[in-house]
Design a protein around this motif. Sequence first.
Motif, PDB file in Angstrom:
ATOM      1  N   VAL A  10      -9.081  -0.847   3.626  1.00  0.00           N
ATOM      2  CA  VAL A  10      -9.538  -1.827   2.432  1.00  0.00           C
ATOM      3  C   VAL A  10      -8.906  -2.943   2.068  1.00  0.00           C
ATOM      4  CG1 VAL A  10      -8.867  -0.200   0.602  1.00  0.00           C
ATOM      5  CG2 VAL A  10     -10.765  -1.503   0.313  1.00  0.00           C
ATOM      6  N   PHE A  11      -7.353  -2.670   1.841  1.00  0.00           N
ATOM      7  CA  PHE A  11      -6.793  -3.763   1.481  1.00  0.00           C
ATOM      8  C   PHE A  11      -6.499  -5.027   2.378  1.00  0.00           C
ATOM      9  CE2 PHE A  11      -4.025  -0.699  -1.604  1.00  0.00           C
ATOM     10  CZ  PHE A  11      -5.084  -0.413  -2.181  1.00  0.00           C
ATOM     11  N   PHE A  33      -3.527  -6.851  -7.661  1.00  0.00           N
ATOM     12  CA  PHE A  33      -4.808  -6.817  -8.460  1.00  0.00           C
ATOM     13  C   PHE A  33      -4.889  -5.395  -9.032  1.00  0.00           C
ATOM     14  CE2 PHE A  33      -4.776  -5.701  -3.804  1.00  0.00           C
ATOM     15  CZ  PHE A  33      -5.379  -4.619  -3.703  1.00  0.00           C
ATOM     16  N   HIS A  34      -6.050  -5.232  -9.848  1.00  0.00           N
ATOM     17  CA  HIS A  34      -6.159  -4.257 -10.906  1.00  0.00           C
ATOM     18  C   HIS A  34      -6.677  -3.154  -9.797  1.00  0.00           C
ATOM     19  CE1 HIS A  34      -5.302  -5.888 -14.733  1.00  0.00           C
ATOM     20  NE2 HIS A  34      -5.902  -6.745 -14.408  1.00  0.00           N
ATOM     21  N   ASP A  35      -6.169  -2.072  -9.822  1.00  0.00           N
ATOM     22  CA  ASP A  35      -6.683  -0.657  -9.291  1.00  0.00           C
ATOM     23  C   ASP A  35      -8.210  -0.237  -9.709  1.00  0.00           C
ATOM     24  OD1 ASP A  35      -5.260   1.981  -7.680  1.00  0.00           O
ATOM     25  OD2 ASP A  35      -7.214   2.268  -8.712  1.00  0.00           O
ATOM     26  N   ILE A  36      -9.024  -0.023  -8.628  1.00  0.00           N
ATOM     27  CA  ILE A  36     -10.255   0.266  -9.067  1.00  0.00           C
ATOM     28  C   ILE A  36     -10.640   1.403  -9.964  1.00  0.00           C
ATOM     29  CG2 ILE A  36     -10.709   1.589  -6.986  1.00  0.00           C
ATOM     30  CD1 ILE A  36     -13.313  -0.421  -6.631  1.00  0.00           C
ATOM     31  N   ASP A  37      -9.490   2.225  -9.787  1.00  0.00           N
ATOM     32  CA  ASP A  37      -9.622   3.800 -10.508  1.00  0.00           C
ATOM     33  C   ASP A  37      -8.425   3.951 -11.313  1.00  0.00           C
ATOM     34  OD1 ASP A  37     -10.476   6.194 -11.368  1.00  0.00           O
ATOM     35  OD2 ASP A  37      -9.722   7.253  -9.419  1.00  0.00           O
ATOM     36  N   LEU A  45      -1.941  -3.136  -8.411  1.00  0.00           N
ATOM     37  CA  LEU A  45      -1.456  -2.658  -7.025  1.00  0.00           C
ATOM     38  C   LEU A  45      -0.794  -3.881  -6.413  1.00  0.00           C
ATOM     39  CD1 LEU A  45      -4.486  -0.703  -5.560  1.00  0.00           C
ATOM     40  CD2 LEU A  45      -2.430   0.075  -6.522  1.00  0.00           C
ATOM     41  N   ASN A  93       3.238   5.605  -2.542  1.00  0.00           N
ATOM     42  CA  ASN A  93       3.039   6.854  -1.836  1.00  0.00           C
ATOM     43  C   ASN A  93       3.045   6.322  -0.470  1.00  0.00           C
ATOM     44  OD1 ASN A  93       2.282   8.622  -4.026  1.00  0.00           O
ATOM     45  ND2 ASN A  93       0.466   7.516  -4.060  1.00  0.00           N
ATOM     46  N   HIS A  99       0.400  12.009  -0.136  1.00  0.00           N
ATOM     47  CA  HIS A  99      -1.055  11.781  -0.420  1.00  0.00           C
ATOM     48  C   HIS A  99      -1.489  10.097  -0.486  1.00  0.00           C
ATOM     49  CE1 HIS A  99      -2.201  15.862  -1.707  1.00  0.00           C
ATOM     50  NE2 HIS A  99      -1.022  15.949  -1.518  1.00  0.00           N
ATOM     51  N   GLN A 100      -0.829   9.403   0.304  1.00  0.00           N
ATOM     52  CA  GLN A 100      -1.183   8.127   0.646  1.00  0.00           C
ATOM     53  C   GLN A 100      -2.577   7.940   1.302  1.00  0.00           C
ATOM     54  OE1 GLN A 100       1.300   5.595   3.242  1.00  0.00           O
ATOM     55  NE2 GLN A 100       0.100   4.010   2.991  1.00  0.00           N
ATOM     56  N   GLU A 101      -3.414   7.198   0.227  1.00  0.00           N
ATOM     57  CA  GLU A 101      -5.036   7.142   0.926  1.00  0.00           C
ATOM     58  C   GLU A 101      -5.049   5.941   1.772  1.00  0.00           C
ATOM     59  OE1 GLU A 101      -7.267   7.533  -2.676  1.00  0.00           O
ATOM     60  OE2 GLU A 101      -6.862   9.439  -2.987  1.00  0.00           O
ATOM     61  N   VAL A 102      -4.718   4.802   1.204  1.00  0.00           N
ATOM     62  CA  VAL A 102      -4.939   3.414   1.744  1.00  0.00           C
ATOM     63  C   VAL A 102      -3.614   2.839   2.915  1.00  0.00           C
ATOM     64  CG1 VAL A 102      -5.275   1.020   1.602  1.00  0.00           C
ATOM     65  CG2 VAL A 102      -6.384   2.745  -0.239  1.00  0.00           C
ATOM     66  N   HIS A 106       1.264  -0.259  -0.626  1.00  0.00           N
ATOM     67  CA  HIS A 106       0.959  -0.950  -1.869  1.00  0.00           C
ATOM     68  C   HIS A 106       1.985  -0.479  -2.977  1.00  0.00           C
ATOM     69  CE1 HIS A 106      -1.524   2.212  -0.706  1.00  0.00           C
ATOM     70  NE2 HIS A 106      -1.578   2.918  -2.205  1.00  0.00           N
ATOM     71  N   HIS A 108       2.041   0.753  -6.686  1.00  0.00           N
ATOM     72  CA  HIS A 108       1.313   0.975  -7.922  1.00  0.00           C
ATOM     73  C   HIS A 108       2.263   0.522  -9.280  1.00  0.00           C
ATOM     74  CE1 HIS A 108      -1.829   3.732  -6.317  1.00  0.00           C
ATOM     75  NE2 HIS A 108      -0.703   3.982  -5.640  1.00  0.00           N
TER      76      HIS A 108
HETATM   77  P1  AMP Z   1      -2.660   5.499  -2.650  1.00  0.00           P
HETATM   78  O1  AMP Z   1      -3.148   7.068  -2.815  1.00  0.00           O
HETATM   79  O2  AMP Z   1      -1.252   5.399  -2.836  1.00  0.00           O
HETATM   80  O3  AMP Z   1      -2.939   5.230  -1.308  1.00  0.00           O
HETATM   81  O4  AMP Z   1      -3.405   4.926  -3.642  1.00  0.00           O
HETATM   82  C1  AMP Z   1      -4.448   3.822  -3.268  1.00  0.00           C
HETATM   83  C2  AMP Z   1      -5.261   3.279  -4.434  1.00  0.00           C
HETATM   84  O5  AMP Z   1      -6.045   2.293  -4.131  1.00  0.00           O
HETATM   85  C3  AMP Z   1      -5.698   4.242  -5.351  1.00  0.00           C
HETATM   86  O6  AMP Z   1      -5.290   4.222  -6.757  1.00  0.00           O
HETATM   87  C4  AMP Z   1      -7.261   3.699  -5.617  1.00  0.00           C
HETATM   88  O7  AMP Z   1      -8.041   3.850  -6.666  1.00  0.00           O
HETATM   89  C5  AMP Z   1      -6.746   2.233  -4.993  1.00  0.00           C
HETATM   90  N1  AMP Z   1      -8.297   1.702  -4.736  1.00  0.00           N
HETATM   91  C6  AMP Z   1      -9.042   1.994  -3.174  1.00  0.00           C
HETATM   92  N2  AMP Z   1     -10.062   0.928  -3.061  1.00  0.00           N
HETATM   93  C7  AMP Z   1      -9.582  -0.085  -4.129  1.00  0.00           C
HETATM   94  C8  AMP Z   1     -10.036  -1.258  -4.264  1.00  0.00           C
HETATM   95  N3  AMP Z   1     -11.172  -1.772  -3.281  1.00  0.00           N
HETATM   96  N4  AMP Z   1      -9.711  -2.070  -5.100  1.00  0.00           N
HETATM   97  C9  AMP Z   1      -8.784  -1.788  -5.838  1.00  0.00           C
HETATM   98  N5  AMP Z   1      -8.001  -0.505  -5.561  1.00  0.00           N
HETATM   99  C10 AMP Z   1      -8.595   0.041  -4.978  1.00  0.00           C
END
Ligand code: AMP
Length: 122
Positions: A10-11, A33-37, A45, A93, A99-102, A106, A108
């Motif tokens: 996504v990034f 940019f601002h985190d979506i959540d 981020l 992360n 628990h890195q998701e993206v 990045h 935070h």
């Molecule tokens: P991490 O768990 O460290 O990989 O964090 C990923 C972060 O990306 C989470 O805080 C999400 O809320 C944020 N995120 C995911 N998609 C988007 C998006 N399209 N725009 C902004 N933040 C996002």
Amino acid sequence: MAKIYDADNVFARILRGEIPCNKVHETDHALAFHDIDPQAPTHVLVIPKGAYTDLDDFTANASEAEIAGLFRAVGEVARMVGAEGPGYRILSNCGEAAHQEVPHLHIHLFAGRDLGRMLGKA
Ligand code: AMP
């Protein structure tokens, strides 16, 4: 072993302008940019423009200019959002245990309230 970068994360798509973001700052080497959540009143981020999966990949393979550029941008963002006075926290992360998701590096940046202890309980 080097991790394979997923160019459809996504990034990467935000960097290519394929999906929007709520931009805070942009430099030659970084986008913020601002985190979506958001997990705090301010949750930004900061990402490198280069294709790096995480901090391990970045610190092993990025140029000095990219590394300096990313961390300069973190400090600039903190000052832009007025967080340098009250204080803030940065966090990145890296990999499964964190628990890195993206899978695009990045940083935070959290601010705007008392951020409590450094790590929550597992
Ligand atoms: P991490 O768990 O460290 O990989 O964090 C990923 C972060 O990306 C989470 O805080 C999400 O809320 C944020 N995120 C995911 N998609 C988007 C998006 N399209 N725009 C902004 N933040 C996002």
